[in-house]
Design a protein around this motif. Structure first.
Motif, mmCIF file in Angstrom:
data_model
loop_
_atom_site.group_PDB
_atom_site.id
_atom_site.type_symbol
_atom_site.label_atom_id
_atom_site.label_comp_id
_atom_site.label_asym_id
_atom_site.label_seq_id
_atom_site.Cartn_x
_atom_site.Cartn_y
_atom_site.Cartn_z
ATOM 1 N N HIS A 150 -30.787 21.994 -48.435
ATOM 2 C CA HIS A 150 -31.662 23.372 -48.542
ATOM 3 C C HIS A 150 -32.606 24.312 -47.732
ATOM 4 O O HIS A 150 -32.168 25.236 -47.987
ATOM 5 N N LEU A 151 -32.307 24.020 -45.728
ATOM 6 C CA LEU A 151 -32.314 24.668 -44.761
ATOM 7 C C LEU A 151 -31.300 25.851 -45.202
ATOM 8 O O LEU A 151 -31.680 26.680 -45.060
ATOM 9 N N THR A 152 -29.760 25.596 -45.190
ATOM 10 C CA THR A 152 -28.811 26.412 -45.307
ATOM 11 C C THR A 152 -29.152 27.048 -46.979
ATOM 12 O O THR A 152 -28.382 28.259 -46.172
ATOM 13 N N ASN A 153 -29.610 26.488 -47.534
ATOM 14 C CA ASN A 153 -30.144 27.485 -48.808
ATOM 15 C C ASN A 153 -30.399 28.518 -48.536
ATOM 16 O O ASN A 153 -30.349 29.990 -49.075
ATOM 17 N N ILE A 154 -31.908 27.953 -48.152
ATOM 18 C CA ILE A 154 -32.276 29.315 -47.803
ATOM 19 C C ILE A 154 -32.195 30.429 -46.602
ATOM 20 O O ILE A 154 -32.856 31.205 -47.138
ATOM 21 N N LEU A 155 -31.523 29.718 -45.737
ATOM 22 C CA LEU A 155 -31.707 31.128 -44.712
ATOM 23 C C LEU A 155 -30.800 31.782 -45.328
ATOM 24 O O LEU A 155 -30.438 32.912 -44.899
ATOM 25 N N SER A 156 -29.489 31.336 -45.934
ATOM 26 C CA SER A 156 -28.665 31.929 -46.706
ATOM 27 C C SER A 156 -29.541 33.526 -47.486
ATOM 28 O O SER A 156 -29.066 34.472 -47.777
ATOM 29 N N GLN A 157 -30.408 32.863 -48.438
ATOM 30 C CA GLN A 157 -31.328 33.455 -49.118
ATOM 31 C C GLN A 157 -32.044 34.331 -48.091
ATOM 32 O O GLN A 157 -32.142 36.047 -48.869
ATOM 33 N N GLU A 158 -32.109 34.305 -46.752
ATOM 34 C CA GLU A 158 -33.206 34.743 -45.893
ATOM 35 C C GLU A 158 -32.638 35.794 -45.153
ATOM 36 O O GLU A 158 -32.880 36.731 -44.214
ATOM 37 N N SER A 159 -30.909 35.759 -45.721
ATOM 38 C CA SER A 159 -30.280 35.936 -44.357
ATOM 39 C C SER A 159 -30.162 36.333 -42.935
ATOM 40 O O SER A 159 -30.236 36.904 -41.729
ATOM 41 N N ILE A 160 -30.688 34.669 -42.670
ATOM 42 C CA ILE A 160 -31.162 34.482 -41.039
ATOM 43 C C ILE A 160 -29.439 33.849 -40.580
ATOM 44 O O ILE A 160 -29.309 31.983 -41.049
ATOM 45 N N ASP A 161 -29.493 34.288 -38.963
ATOM 46 C CA ASP A 161 -28.040 33.595 -38.738
ATOM 47 C C ASP A 161 -28.057 32.147 -37.948
ATOM 48 O O ASP A 161 -29.353 32.224 -36.986
ATOM 49 N N ALA A 162 -27.147 31.420 -38.607
ATOM 50 C CA ALA A 162 -27.784 30.068 -37.960
ATOM 51 C C ALA A 162 -26.380 28.932 -37.502
ATOM 52 O O ALA A 162 -25.888 29.321 -38.443
ATOM 53 N N ASP A 163 -26.939 28.120 -36.512
ATOM 54 C CA ASP A 163 -25.653 26.922 -35.925
ATOM 55 C C ASP A 163 -26.401 26.013 -36.871
ATOM 56 O O ASP A 163 -27.215 26.194 -37.252
ATOM 57 N N GLN A 164 -24.802 25.454 -37.600
ATOM 58 C CA GLN A 164 -25.269 24.265 -38.360
ATOM 59 C C GLN A 164 -25.480 23.211 -37.736
ATOM 60 O O GLN A 164 -26.412 22.764 -38.169
ATOM 61 N N ASP A 165 -25.123 23.017 -35.968
ATOM 62 C CA ASP A 165 -26.025 21.707 -35.452
ATOM 63 C C ASP A 165 -27.450 22.520 -35.002
ATOM 64 O O ASP A 165 -27.927 21.663 -35.072
ATOM 65 N N ALA A 166 -27.549 23.393 -34.633
ATOM 66 C CA ALA A 166 -29.097 23.391 -35.275
ATOM 67 C C ALA A 166 -29.833 23.122 -36.370
ATOM 68 O O ALA A 166 -31.143 23.099 -36.331
ATOM 69 N N ILE A 167 -29.632 23.781 -37.418
ATOM 70 C CA ILE A 167 -29.958 23.364 -38.401
ATOM 71 C C ILE A 167 -29.917 21.753 -38.763
ATOM 72 O O ILE A 167 -31.092 21.154 -38.571
ATOM 73 N N TRP A 168 -29.137 21.165 -38.782
ATOM 74 C CA TRP A 168 -28.950 19.644 -38.448
ATOM 75 C C TRP A 168 -30.649 19.012 -37.413
ATOM 76 O O TRP A 168 -30.616 17.764 -38.224
ATOM 77 N N GLN A 169 -30.134 20.090 -35.888
ATOM 78 C CA GLN A 169 -31.349 19.333 -35.475
ATOM 79 C C GLN A 169 -32.581 19.620 -36.190
ATOM 80 O O GLN A 169 -33.670 18.631 -35.731
#
Length: 720
Positions: free
Chosen positions: A185-204
């Motif tokens: 869910h966070l990955t989907n939201i960040l993609s809609q907000e065009s935010i660069d994010a590391d997968q490890d950071a999202i998982w944390q």
């Protein structure tokens, strides 16, 4: 105006709802079939969707297209509900309206028809905060409300609700969301907000939310602000105050391998970084749980980076399941006692030190107890007591001699021989004590792993040839002297040897040398079975391995004062009888085998009992037989009932074979073994050793004298 992610991306229909499929399915089916209840109770932890589901349900009931599970989202009612201004959706905060007067005011408006929508929906959040009188006032209306009224309750603590309220509602328990669901869910939201994010950071972030989607979105907002528009793993760890997982893995490995210097470095690193030790201990416990789960579920997918995943898999393969359970128990106990310590740092460090202190022993380690050290000193104690008992004044020796043969030179020579005899006995006692130090702990047998078999008797070594020859010379000298001195040798030959009694009532003290050896011995020492030579003991033992040797010394000293010739005959009889048959130690010793050619049961048993395998693997190996050829195709035959155990230990047995013979091709065949197995051979050897020990004990002079004097009998004979 900026709207936080938790409000901006709040689900507006059941299709957008994250998780909680069991709730959405039941409500969707009820709406489609028109089977609606008048009261619903939603329970669960914070941030899992209780209020959101209640609002979606209110929208479904009042949508202008009709009662449906898929509201249109475009009508005036749907937009009003989404914007929080629908007049017939009455949201009440029970925490601020707990009095019975507030409840009565609410109930006064229940009979009136809805103003705008189809149903008047009362959404009471944190309903457990209502007072007892409020619940009592609500009961009658809740049981039989008007047809246009629906009650929706939400609470995080359903245990505080009266059972009379719960029985009038349909209860739905919302579960905490899984880390995978939050991450997606966070990955989907960040993609809609065009935010660069590391997968490890999202998982944390998802893991730190602990099942709450609202907490995860709030942490995401914080991470975006902290990372200046981007979410990076290092920034998230600094923001949350987390530690590097690799440090936890290094700490577990250092504890398991008993690397005290490495553990000290890691503890200093924790102090320097001023980390929250309770969080460190929580991460430690979670990692132990993860390692234990991987051992039983090796296909469990890991959500870390490739480097961390590799370390987890290595740790899982190096630490045994029983060690992980011990570590987990100690760590959980330390976590519970953390608040009782003077400081949390002190409690954490003591927990780590406890993990080191109570580490499991390896297969080749044995603990030496103080009680066993006392057993080691017993021969020396007896030798010291014999010195105090045997030593007599010269005048007493002269009084025992006949008058016509008494002379000062003869008494001097006799006393000198007796002192030499005592010196020789003391030397033998020290030799016996040194031998007992090496023998007090036998090599752990694989048979003791699951069974409770008889254990072998540890007996003392014979004195070396040179000391024995010196002893024989002294006995001969005393014999010749006694023939000239004593007037009635025939009468004294018929006398029975006397038992040594301690009449002074004092506890004999061990020599200083023996005590020093005991104190300087290490708590743990490593056994080297290849350097232990089989002994040829002179007598059997019960409970204390070297007691019969000290008894023989006692008997020799007493008889030397009475008649040296009787002592010489007794020693000759004991030596002859002990050489006629094998001792229990010799019976239990495996014969040397030439490990070449075709496998036999003797070669198989000799190899696995001397190969350094763990007790569990040896226990398994003794129930089967190996066939085929050494350093070639080897077929291990074992009954089918050991299949589950062999599946866990097969790799250890196969690796040991290939390590010694590189060309080995190991195969397993499950079938009934009709041949003699090493387990049966070991059991038979133990039975024969026990019979031999009992037989030797029955012929022991001191034992026979005790039985005759006190009219006793031998019971509970044990081999140790």
């Amino acid at each position: 105006m900026y709207q936080v992610l938790a409000r901006k991306y709040r689900p507006r229909n059941f299709n957008e709802l994250v998780g909680q499929n069991h709730v959405s399915r039941a409500l969707t089916s009820a709406l489609d079939r028109g089977r609606l209840h008048h009261a619903y109770l939603f329970t669960g932890t914070r941030g899992v969707g209780k209020t959101t589901i209640a609002r979606i349900l209110a929208k479904c009931l009042n949508c202008e297209t009709g009662v449906t599970s898929t509201p249109c989202e475009v009508c005036a009612t749907c937009r009003a509900v989404n914007e929080g201004r629908f007049i017939d959706l009455i949201e009440i905060d029970a925490a601020s309206r707990t009095k019975v007067e507030d409840t009565r005011e609410l109930l006064d408006n229940v009979p009136y028809a809805p103003t705008q929508g189809r149903y008047k929906v009362y959404l009471i959040d944190e309903v457990h905060m209502l007072s007892t009188h409020s619940f009592n006032a609500l009961l009658k209306t809740l049981e039989e409300p008007p047809e246009h009224v629906k009650f929706l309750f939400a609470t995080t603590d359903p245990q505080k609700l009266p059972i009379t309220v719960i029985s009038r509602c349909l209860q739905f328990t919302l579960r905490p969301l899984a880390v995978d669901e939050i991450t997606a869910h966070l990955t989907n939201i960040l993609s809609q907000e065009s935010i660069d994010a590391d997968q490890d950071a999202i998982w944390q972030i998802a893991e730190s939310a602990q099942g709450s989607l609202r907490d995860a979105l709030s942490l995401t907002d914080q991470a975006i602000a902290y990372g200046q528009g981007a979410i990076h793993h290092q920034d998230v760890k600094e923001m949350l105050g987390l530690i590097d997982r690799t440090i936890i893995y290094d700490l577990i490995l250092a504890i398991h391998q008993n690397q005290r210097a490495r553990v000290s470095q890691l503890l200093l690193q924790f102090r320097q970084q001023a980390l929250d030790v309770s969080m460190v201990l929580d991460q430690f416990i979670s990692t132990l749980h993860e390692l234990a789960m991987l051992q039983y579920l090796p296909d469990l997918s890991l959500k870390y980076s490739a480097e961390i995943n590799q370390k987890i898999m290595q740790l899982s393969s190096h630490i045994s399941a029983q060690d992980l359970q011990l570590y987990y128990q100690i760590a959980c106990k330390g976590r519970a006692d953390l608040q009782l310590a003077v400081t949390q740092e002190q409690g954490f460090e003591m927990t780590v030190l406890r993990l080191l202190a109570f580490r499991p022993l390896q297969a080749n380690e044995v603990v030496v107890h103080q009680a066993q050290a006392n057993v080691i000193a017993s021969p020396a104690i007896q030798a010291q007591q014999q010195q105090n008992t045997v030593e007599q004044p010269r005048s007493e020796i002269q009084q025992d001699l006949p008058v016509e043969h008494a002379s000062e030179n003869t008494a001097d020579e006799t006393l000198e021989n007796i002192q030499k005899e005592q010196s020789f006995s003391q030397e033998n006692a020290h030799v016996v004590a040194q031998v007992a130090v090496a023998e007090v702990q036998p090599e752990p047998s694989s048979d003791d792993y699951l069974d409770e078999p008889l254990t072998s008797v540890e007996t003392s070594e014979n004195v070396d040839d040179q000391s024995a020859q010196s002893h024989q010379d002294q006995v001969s000298a005393v014999d010749s002297q006694s023939q000239q001195t004593f007037s009635a040798p025939e009468q004294q030959e018929n006398e029975a040897p006397a038992l040594t009694m301690f009449d002074d009532g004092q506890t004999p003290q061990a020599p200083v040398k023996a005590e020093k050896n005991i104190v300087e011995s290490e708590d743990i020492f490593f056994l080297n079975p290849e350097q232990v030579e089989p002994e040829t003991p002179s007598s059997a033992s019960v409970e204390v391995a070297v007691a019969p040797v000290a008894t023989e010394i006692t008997k020799t000293q007493n008889e030397s004062l009475v008649l040296a010739q009787t002592e010489q005959q007794t020693l000759s009889k004991v030596s002859t009888s002990s050489s006629d048959r094998q001792t229990p130690q010799q019976i239990l010793t495996l014969q040397q085998q030439d490990l070449q050619g075709e496998w036999t049961v003797d070669k198989w048993e000799f190899w696995f009992r001397n190969s350094g395998l763990s007790p569990a693997v040896q226990e398994l190996a003794q129930h089967g037989v190996m066939k085929g050829h050494i350093d070639s195709e080897s077929f291990f035959h074992i009954p089918q009932k050991y299949e589950k155990l062999l599946n866990q230990l097969q790799h250890a047995l196969e690796d040991a074979l290939k390590q010694q013979w590189s060309n080995t091709k190991f195969f397993v065949q499950y079938e009934d073994v009709n041949e003699t197995t090493p387990f049966q051979m070991q059991t038979e050897r133990k039975a024969r050793a026990f019979e031999r020990a009992a037989e030797m004990l029955q012929t022991e002079t001191v034992v026979k004298n005790l039985i005759n004097i006190f009219d006793g009998e031998l019971q509970n004979i044990q081999l140790k």
